[in-house]
Design a protein around this motif. Structure first.
Motif, PDB file in Angstrom:
ATOM      1  N   GLU A 215     -22.471  38.702 -18.023  1.00  0.00           N
ATOM      2  CA  GLU A 215     -22.666  39.739 -18.889  1.00  0.00           C
ATOM      3  C   GLU A 215     -23.446  38.981 -20.239  1.00  0.00           C
ATOM      4  OE1 GLU A 215     -19.843  41.954 -22.600  1.00  0.00           O
ATOM      5  OE2 GLU A 215     -18.904  40.549 -21.241  1.00  0.00           O
ATOM      6  N   HIS A 216     -24.594  39.507 -20.066  1.00  0.00           N
ATOM      7  CA  HIS A 216     -25.732  38.867 -20.928  1.00  0.00           C
ATOM      8  C   HIS A 216     -25.687  39.137 -22.338  1.00  0.00           C
ATOM      9  CE1 HIS A 216     -28.856  37.610 -17.747  1.00  0.00           C
ATOM     10  NE2 HIS A 216     -27.705  37.758 -17.335  1.00  0.00           N
ATOM     11  N   ARG A 217     -25.297  38.170 -23.279  1.00  0.00           N
ATOM     12  CA  ARG A 217     -25.176  38.104 -24.473  1.00  0.00           C
ATOM     13  C   ARG A 217     -25.794  37.171 -25.357  1.00  0.00           C
ATOM     14  NH1 ARG A 217     -18.856  37.694 -24.423  1.00  0.00           N
ATOM     15  NH2 ARG A 217     -19.666  36.653 -22.668  1.00  0.00           N
ATOM     16  N   TYR A 218     -26.316  37.340 -26.478  1.00  0.00           N
ATOM     17  CA  TYR A 218     -27.207  36.155 -26.968  1.00  0.00           C
ATOM     18  C   TYR A 218     -26.755  35.660 -28.445  1.00  0.00           C
ATOM     19  CZ  TYR A 218     -30.226  38.630 -23.758  1.00  0.00           C
ATOM     20  OH  TYR A 218     -30.684  39.162 -22.442  1.00  0.00           O
ATOM     21  N   GLU A 219     -25.622  34.979 -27.995  1.00  0.00           N
ATOM     22  CA  GLU A 219     -25.077  34.079 -29.028  1.00  0.00           C
ATOM     23  C   GLU A 219     -24.745  32.680 -28.645  1.00  0.00           C
ATOM     24  OE1 GLU A 219     -20.597  34.165 -31.309  1.00  0.00           O
ATOM     25  OE2 GLU A 219     -21.042  35.815 -30.002  1.00  0.00           O
ATOM     26  N   TRP A 220     -25.489  31.746 -29.507  1.00  0.00           N
ATOM     27  CA  TRP A 220     -25.705  30.335 -29.161  1.00  0.00           C
ATOM     28  C   TRP A 220     -25.207  29.133 -30.111  1.00  0.00           C
ATOM     29  CZ3 TRP A 220     -28.686  31.324 -24.650  1.00  0.00           C
ATOM     30  CH2 TRP A 220     -29.409  32.439 -24.663  1.00  0.00           C
ATOM     31  N   LEU A 221     -25.117  28.009 -29.323  1.00  0.00           N
ATOM     32  CA  LEU A 221     -24.854  26.771 -30.163  1.00  0.00           C
ATOM     33  C   LEU A 221     -25.891  25.859 -29.693  1.00  0.00           C
ATOM     34  CD1 LEU A 221     -22.685  24.772 -28.340  1.00  0.00           C
ATOM     35  CD2 LEU A 221     -21.025  26.325 -29.175  1.00  0.00           C
ATOM     36  N   TYR A 222     -25.679  24.653 -30.320  1.00  0.00           N
ATOM     37  CA  TYR A 222     -26.767  23.595 -29.825  1.00  0.00           C
ATOM     38  C   TYR A 222     -25.992  22.218 -29.496  1.00  0.00           C
ATOM     39  CZ  TYR A 222     -30.643  26.633 -31.029  1.00  0.00           C
ATOM     40  OH  TYR A 222     -31.424  27.779 -31.237  1.00  0.00           O
ATOM     41  N   VAL A 223     -26.422  21.677 -28.506  1.00  0.00           N
ATOM     42  CA  VAL A 223     -25.626  20.239 -28.315  1.00  0.00           C
ATOM     43  C   VAL A 223     -26.775  19.327 -28.791  1.00  0.00           C
ATOM     44  CG1 VAL A 223     -25.146  18.922 -26.345  1.00  0.00           C
ATOM     45  CG2 VAL A 223     -24.683  21.276 -26.075  1.00  0.00           C
ATOM     46  N   TYR A 224     -26.514  18.553 -29.535  1.00  0.00           N
ATOM     47  CA  TYR A 224     -27.198  17.269 -30.006  1.00  0.00           C
ATOM     48  C   TYR A 224     -27.027  16.110 -29.556  1.00  0.00           C
ATOM     49  CZ  TYR A 224     -29.120  19.940 -34.312  1.00  0.00           C
ATOM     50  OH  TYR A 224     -29.710  20.827 -35.113  1.00  0.00           O
ATOM     51  N   GLY A 225     -27.832  15.488 -28.461  1.00  0.00           N
ATOM     52  CA  GLY A 225     -27.561  14.329 -27.455  1.00  0.00           C
ATOM     53  C   GLY A 225     -28.295  13.238 -27.817  1.00  0.00           C
ATOM     54  N   PHE A 226     -27.487  12.038 -28.330  1.00  0.00           N
ATOM     55  CA  PHE A 226     -28.081  10.801 -28.429  1.00  0.00           C
ATOM     56  C   PHE A 226     -27.911   9.992 -27.350  1.00  0.00           C
ATOM     57  CE2 PHE A 226     -27.678  12.512 -32.368  1.00  0.00           C
ATOM     58  CZ  PHE A 226     -28.600  12.237 -33.223  1.00  0.00           C
ATOM     59  N   VAL A 227     -28.912   9.246 -26.857  1.00  0.00           N
ATOM     60  CA  VAL A 227     -28.621   8.436 -25.514  1.00  0.00           C
ATOM     61  C   VAL A 227     -29.308   6.971 -25.703  1.00  0.00           C
ATOM     62  CG1 VAL A 227     -30.551   9.484 -24.049  1.00  0.00           C
ATOM     63  CG2 VAL A 227     -28.573   8.485 -23.101  1.00  0.00           C
ATOM     64  N   HIS A 228     -28.641   6.059 -25.149  1.00  0.00           N
ATOM     65  CA  HIS A 228     -29.344   4.619 -25.369  1.00  0.00           C
ATOM     66  C   HIS A 228     -29.358   4.139 -23.635  1.00  0.00           C
ATOM     67  CE1 HIS A 228     -28.803   0.214 -25.298  1.00  0.00           C
ATOM     68  NE2 HIS A 228     -29.832   0.250 -26.281  1.00  0.00           N
ATOM     69  N   PRO A 229     -30.428   4.698 -23.084  1.00  0.00           N
ATOM     70  CA  PRO A 229     -30.746   4.524 -21.560  1.00  0.00           C
ATOM     71  C   PRO A 229     -30.323   3.116 -21.146  1.00  0.00           C
ATOM     72  CG  PRO A 229     -32.507   5.578 -22.832  1.00  0.00           C
ATOM     73  CD  PRO A 229     -31.708   4.968 -23.623  1.00  0.00           C
ATOM     74  N   GLN A 230     -30.513   2.059 -21.963  1.00  0.00           N
ATOM     75  CA  GLN A 230     -30.293   0.672 -21.109  1.00  0.00           C
ATOM     76  C   GLN A 230     -28.755   0.511 -21.082  1.00  0.00           C
ATOM     77  OE1 GLN A 230     -32.416  -1.252 -19.943  1.00  0.00           O
ATOM     78  NE2 GLN A 230     -34.318  -0.114 -20.632  1.00  0.00           N
ATOM     79  N   SER A 231     -27.709   0.911 -21.666  1.00  0.00           N
ATOM     80  CA  SER A 231     -26.429   0.877 -21.592  1.00  0.00           C
ATOM     81  C   SER A 231     -25.823   2.221 -20.949  1.00  0.00           C
ATOM     82  CB  SER A 231     -25.859   0.500 -22.891  1.00  0.00           C
ATOM     83  OG  SER A 231     -25.886   1.628 -23.820  1.00  0.00           O
ATOM     84  N   GLY A 232     -26.358   3.192 -21.058  1.00  0.00           N
ATOM     85  CA  GLY A 232     -25.703   4.476 -20.737  1.00  0.00           C
ATOM     86  C   GLY A 232     -24.917   5.216 -21.890  1.00  0.00           C
ATOM     87  N   ARG A 233     -24.974   4.401 -23.035  1.00  0.00           N
ATOM     88  CA  ARG A 233     -24.006   4.959 -24.037  1.00  0.00           C
ATOM     89  C   ARG A 233     -24.544   6.234 -24.752  1.00  0.00           C
ATOM     90  NH1 ARG A 233     -24.083   1.164 -28.651  1.00  0.00           N
ATOM     91  NH2 ARG A 233     -26.048   0.244 -27.453  1.00  0.00           N
ATOM     92  N   THR A 234     -23.702   7.208 -25.150  1.00  0.00           N
ATOM     93  CA  THR A 234     -24.082   8.569 -25.743  1.00  0.00           C
ATOM     94  C   THR A 234     -23.327   8.990 -26.854  1.00  0.00           C
ATOM     95  OG1 THR A 234     -22.767   9.704 -24.057  1.00  0.00           O
ATOM     96  CG2 THR A 234     -24.992   9.489 -23.521  1.00  0.00           C
ATOM     97  N   HIS A 235     -23.860   9.757 -27.871  1.00  0.00           N
ATOM     98  CA  HIS A 235     -23.082  10.356 -28.840  1.00  0.00           C
ATOM     99  C   HIS A 235     -23.727  11.776 -28.721  1.00  0.00           C
ATOM    100  CE1 HIS A 235     -20.982   6.930 -30.535  1.00  0.00           C
ATOM    101  NE2 HIS A 235     -22.231   6.390 -30.153  1.00  0.00           N
ATOM    102  N   TRP A 236     -22.641  12.734 -29.061  1.00  0.00           N
ATOM    103  CA  TRP A 236     -22.713  14.077 -28.966  1.00  0.00           C
ATOM    104  C   TRP A 236     -22.268  15.064 -30.097  1.00  0.00           C
ATOM    105  CZ3 TRP A 236     -25.106  15.259 -24.307  1.00  0.00           C
ATOM    106  CH2 TRP A 236     -24.963  14.286 -23.163  1.00  0.00           C
TER     107      TRP A 236
END
Length: 354
Positions: A215-236
């Motif tokens: 059911e195509h509806r146009y309501e959104w939210l955003y994921v802000y992703g921070f990543v430290h590649p060398q360790s794989g740590r993330t914050h969302w």
């Protein structure tokens, strides 16, 4: 001490090595590998272990090579398919097919198993070649079914190359400016998700067709992703929109989460969105921004996070944005613990170890 066997000098060790590396047949490649090991002084037993062959089989290959030479390595089964019939294409025709696959098919579209089968019919005079056989010959020609990696038309290859080569030095200079402090290299991006369905391929039992409610509806939210590649740590962070105000809030929350200070500095790499470059951006003192070259998403490791974020949303229907946010919240908590998987996905070979 195991006795080392002597190879008849049909080929030198370097020629055996070259044959091993250039062989396109898995069985022949392993046999060449075995002979190369033996030629360099390995015992048959150790050579067999190294290339994954049984000792008695390896011993027969060596003996046959000594008496017959190169013909002993040929995989005599490859010219016959599983039903015992001769191959549709000989070596010369396989080379012609490889050349044809580098160009568009006759209809100007894309190569498929059916089109390769048709090409084989025309080349060999066979009355009927099934589409599956065309697919088999695509694989035999070392082709696989892939989705192209997108590259923006306006991306500057020189600027992208310079960014990759200069980033380690920029991290080093930041370390010089902050002696005694730990410097970490993080990446950040935003990802829009909403009530418009995400449809993807999925594994299903043979004979059943998956169905996705849409059911195509146009309501959104955003994921802000921070990543430290060398360790794989993330914050969302789940945020209703992208703008300077929300970006400032996300940066401040990120800085608090990883506890930046005089003794812990961060270089944060992100794209050139207007809300990232604005003079109104309020950066914590311990964070420095580094901007990617324009139109260069392929240089952003955080871009690879989104396929992981989307997994619980794929082929699913959500009645409300609140329900979608609830699922995303749980997913982000799970991803925060998937450090090994995220490291393997985002630690590009050209990134500095920071």
């Amino acid at each position: 001490m195991p006795k080392k066997v002597e190879l008849v000098n049909h080929l030198s060790a370097e020629e055996l090595k070259a044959a091993y590396r250039s062989s396109q047949d898995a069985i022949e490649s392993r046999r060449w590998h075995l002979l190369w090991k033996v030629a360099t002084g390995w015992t048959i037993k150790n050579s067999a272990l190294a290339v994954g062959l049984e000792y008695e089989y390896a011993r027969r290959i060596v003996k046959k090579y000594n008496t017959e030479g190169k013909t002993a390595v040929i995989n005599k089964k490859k010219a016959v398919n599983r039903q015992g019939r001769t191959a549709l294409l000989d070596r010369q025709q396989l080379q012609e097919l490889a050349a044809a696959l580098k160009e568009k098919p006759a209809d100007g579209g894309l190569w498929t198993g059916a089109k390769v089968a048709k090409w084989i019919e025309e080349k060999t005079g066979h009355k009927k070649v099934w589409s599956q056989r065309g697919w088999d010959y695509l694989k035999k020609s070392n082709y696989s079914w892939k989705i192209p990696r997108q590259k923006h038309r306006k991306g500057d290859p020189q600027a992208q190359s310079e960014f990759k080569s200069e980033l380690p030095e920029k991290v080093r200079q930041m370390q010089v400016r902050n002696p005694g402090a730990t410097v970490e290299l993080w990446f950040m991006d935003e990802h829009r998700v909403g009530l418009k369905p995400i449809i993807r391929r999925t594994w299903t039992p043979i004979g059943s067709k998956p169905v996705a409610i849409v059911e195509h509806r146009y309501e959104w939210l955003y994921v802000y992703g921070f990543v430290h590649p060398q360790s794989g740590r993330t914050h969302w962070f789940l945020i209703p929109r992208v703008n300077i105000e929300w970006f400032n809030l996300a940066i401040a929350s990120f800085a608090a989460a990883i506890e930046v200070s005089e003794n812990k500095k961060v270089m944060l790499v992100l794209d050139r969105a207007g809300w990232h470059r604005s003079p109104q951006v309020e950066l914590p003192p311990a964070i420095e921004l580094e901007l990617l070259p324009a139109y260069s998403p392929e240089l952003q490791p955080a871009e690879r996070l989104w396929k992981l974020v989307d997994e619980p949303l794929v082929n699913q229907h959500f009645e409300t944005i609140d329900r979608l946010e609830e699922v995303l919240s749980k997913r982000c908590c799970i991803l925060a613990g998937m450090t090994e998987e995220i490291h393997n996905l985002t630690a590009y070979h050209w990134l500095p170890a920071a």
